[in-house]
Design an enzyme around this catalytic site. Structure first.
Site, PDB file in Angstrom:
ATOM      1  N   HIS A  90      34.414  38.577  43.291  1.00  0.00           N
ATOM      2  CA  HIS A  90      32.740  37.350  43.567  1.00  0.00           C
ATOM      3  C   HIS A  90      31.521  38.487  43.484  1.00  0.00           C
ATOM      4  O   HIS A  90      31.940  39.397  42.811  1.00  0.00           O
ATOM      5  CB  HIS A  90      32.759  37.841  45.099  1.00  0.00           C
ATOM      6  CG  HIS A  90      34.026  37.551  45.830  1.00  0.00           C
ATOM      7  ND1 HIS A  90      34.146  36.957  47.286  1.00  0.00           N
ATOM      8  CD2 HIS A  90      35.149  36.039  45.184  1.00  0.00           C
ATOM      9  CE1 HIS A  90      35.675  35.976  47.273  1.00  0.00           C
ATOM     10  NE2 HIS A  90      35.219  35.812  45.968  1.00  0.00           N
ATOM     11  N   GLU A  92      29.468  40.066  45.033  1.00  0.00           N
ATOM     12  CA  GLU A  92      29.014  41.372  45.987  1.00  0.00           C
ATOM     13  C   GLU A  92      29.969  42.080  44.765  1.00  0.00           C
ATOM     14  O   GLU A  92      29.418  43.254  44.272  1.00  0.00           O
ATOM     15  CB  GLU A  92      29.713  41.315  47.219  1.00  0.00           C
ATOM     16  CG  GLU A  92      28.839  40.375  47.544  1.00  0.00           C
ATOM     17  CD  GLU A  92      29.173  38.852  47.951  1.00  0.00           C
ATOM     18  OE1 GLU A  92      29.109  38.246  48.968  1.00  0.00           O
ATOM     19  OE2 GLU A  92      29.744  38.595  47.264  1.00  0.00           O
ATOM     20  N   CYS A 119      34.776  41.137  50.840  1.00  0.00           N
ATOM     21  CA  CYS A 119      33.595  41.892  50.078  1.00  0.00           C
ATOM     22  C   CYS A 119      32.729  42.356  51.035  1.00  0.00           C
ATOM     23  O   CYS A 119      31.975  42.884  51.009  1.00  0.00           O
ATOM     24  CB  CYS A 119      32.726  40.169  49.861  1.00  0.00           C
ATOM     25  SG  CYS A 119      33.088  39.455  47.767  1.00  0.00           S
TER      26      CYS A 119
END
Length: 173
Positions: A90, A92, A119
């Site tokens: 991801h 993040e 996240c």
């Protein structure tokens, strides 16, 4: 004063950058971009994608994982099926991997999409003090919002924000 003379506010400016960063993603389901900001200084950018040197979703297809979660709403229990691609890291997570802890202390993260539970946990321990997002991720909103409140992290959605036209894609879950 003409519209050319109107300056963007900082939230719009940094969210526009997050959306531009998201255009690097090769995910066919969702392009996500994230930026790390301290004050008005941009410290890092990241997007979702496969690990470096590994075929991404556009080359090898999504790796969909299904899981079920028990959700209780107004006393009613319901099993909710969640699907997610596990090929990608991801945005993040990439942001945390490629920035320094010292830079994150007291900083803000602008992300195109509301962070998922995983996240959010990582961001909660990263030293940041604010998360600003545009698109909601309803699958995890309740528990993420509650955790951010417990941690004292400002967690807010940009309302009335319009991403740059060239960054838009159809999102599928």
């Amino acid at each position: 004063m003409s519209t050319a003379d109107v300056r963007k506010d900082w939230d719009t400016y940094f969210m526009d950058i997050a959306y531009m960063v998201s255009t690097r993603s090769r995910c066919s389901r969702r392009h996500v971009g994230a930026v790390l900001v301290q004050g008005k200084k941009l410290l890092g950018t990241a997007y979702n994608g496969a690990p470096m040197g590994v075929p991404d979703c556009s080359e090898a297809g999504c790796m969909i994982s299904e899981e079920y979660e028990l959700v209780v709403t107004d006393g009613q229990e319901e099993m909710v099926k969640k699907q997610r691609c596990i090929r990608t890291i991801h945005a993040e997570q990439n942001l945390l991997l490629f920035t320094d802890r010292i830079d994150r202390e007291g900083s803000s993260v602008y992300v195109t999409d509301e962070p998922c539970w995983t996240c959010s946990n990582m961001l909660a321990n990263s030293g940041i003090t604010e998360i600003v997002f545009h698109r909601p991720y309803p699958k995890d909103t309740g528990k993420v919002t509650n955790m951010m409140k417990q941690k004292g992290i400002t967690f807010r959605q940009l309302g009335n924000y319009q991403p740059p036209r060239e960054t838009m894609m159809t999102v599928s879950d």
